[in-house]
Design an enzyme around this catalytic site. Structure first.
Site, PDB file in Angstrom:
ATOM      1  N   GLU A  98       8.266  -7.949   1.225  1.00  0.00           N
ATOM      2  CA  GLU A  98       8.953  -6.724   1.608  1.00  0.00           C
ATOM      3  C   GLU A  98       9.036  -5.453   3.157  1.00  0.00           C
ATOM      4  O   GLU A  98       9.602  -3.918   2.266  1.00  0.00           O
ATOM      5  CB  GLU A  98       6.855  -6.252   0.856  1.00  0.00           C
TER       6      GLU A  98
ATOM      7  N   CYS B  40       0.323  -8.647  -0.017  1.00  0.00           N
ATOM      8  CA  CYS B  40      -0.934  -8.714   0.978  1.00  0.00           C
ATOM      9  C   CYS B  40      -1.269  -7.703   1.676  1.00  0.00           C
ATOM     10  O   CYS B  40      -0.485  -5.974   1.550  1.00  0.00           O
ATOM     11  CB  CYS B  40      -0.484  -9.853   1.836  1.00  0.00           C
TER      12      CYS B  40
ATOM     13  N   CYS C 166       1.436  -5.609   4.029  1.00  0.00           N
ATOM     14  CA  CYS C 166       2.821  -4.995   2.972  1.00  0.00           C
ATOM     15  C   CYS C 166       2.499  -3.753   2.495  1.00  0.00           C
ATOM     16  O   CYS C 166       2.713  -2.843   1.624  1.00  0.00           O
ATOM     17  CB  CYS C 166       3.395  -6.394   2.487  1.00  0.00           C
TER      18      CYS C 166
END
Length: 144
Positions: free
Chosen positions: A48, A76, A79
């Site tokens: 990402e 996560c 990101c």
């Protein structure tokens, strides 16, 4: 999402955790990313983040307005934070991440009302294909 899965498979071939991302504006692909943490020895080199960096470079603007990020695994915290900072308005992901997902599983940075930007989130797109890829990858790792 199919294109993000292709990037995830490419990451696997390179020895990376198979996660892929594609950033789209309208019907145009702006950028793509795949995990490259091992290859680059950079813990922030998630699919990402790499797609966001390249998309911003191509647009010449850090604000990625009118874009959608497709990613094979739930973002996560790192990101999700990058997506909020980049003002990505929509995030579509495949498999949920029970150990690190911050788009609804462990928390939800992408839609936290305390932040200055919130993204629309669509989950479970090609979920089984994305989850199977990760299961197979980690299954192979455990066997060796």
């Amino acid at each position: 999402m199919a294109r993000a899965l292709e990037r995830a498979r490419e990451a696997w071939v390179r020895g990376e955790v198979p996660v892929g991302a594609v950033l789209v504006r309208g019907d145009r692909v702006l950028s793509e990313g795949m995990n490259r943490t091992r290859e680059s020895t950079d813990p922030s080199a998630h699919a990402e983040v790499l797609a966001v960096r390249e998309g911003a470079r191509r647009l010449g603007d850090w604000r990625l307005l009118d874009t959608t990020l497709y990613v094979t695994l739930e973002p996560c915290a790192q990101c999700a934070g990058a997506l909020v900072l980049a003002r990505v308005p929509r995030v579509v992901y495949g498999a949920s991440d029970p150990k690190g997902g911050m788009a609804g599983t462990l928390g939800n940075l992408l839609q936290d009302s305390r932040l200055n930007h919130r993204a629309r989130v669509t989950m479970g797109v090609l979920e089984e294909a994305a989850a199977a890829l990760l299961r197979e990858f980690f299954g192979e790792r455990r066997e060796s």
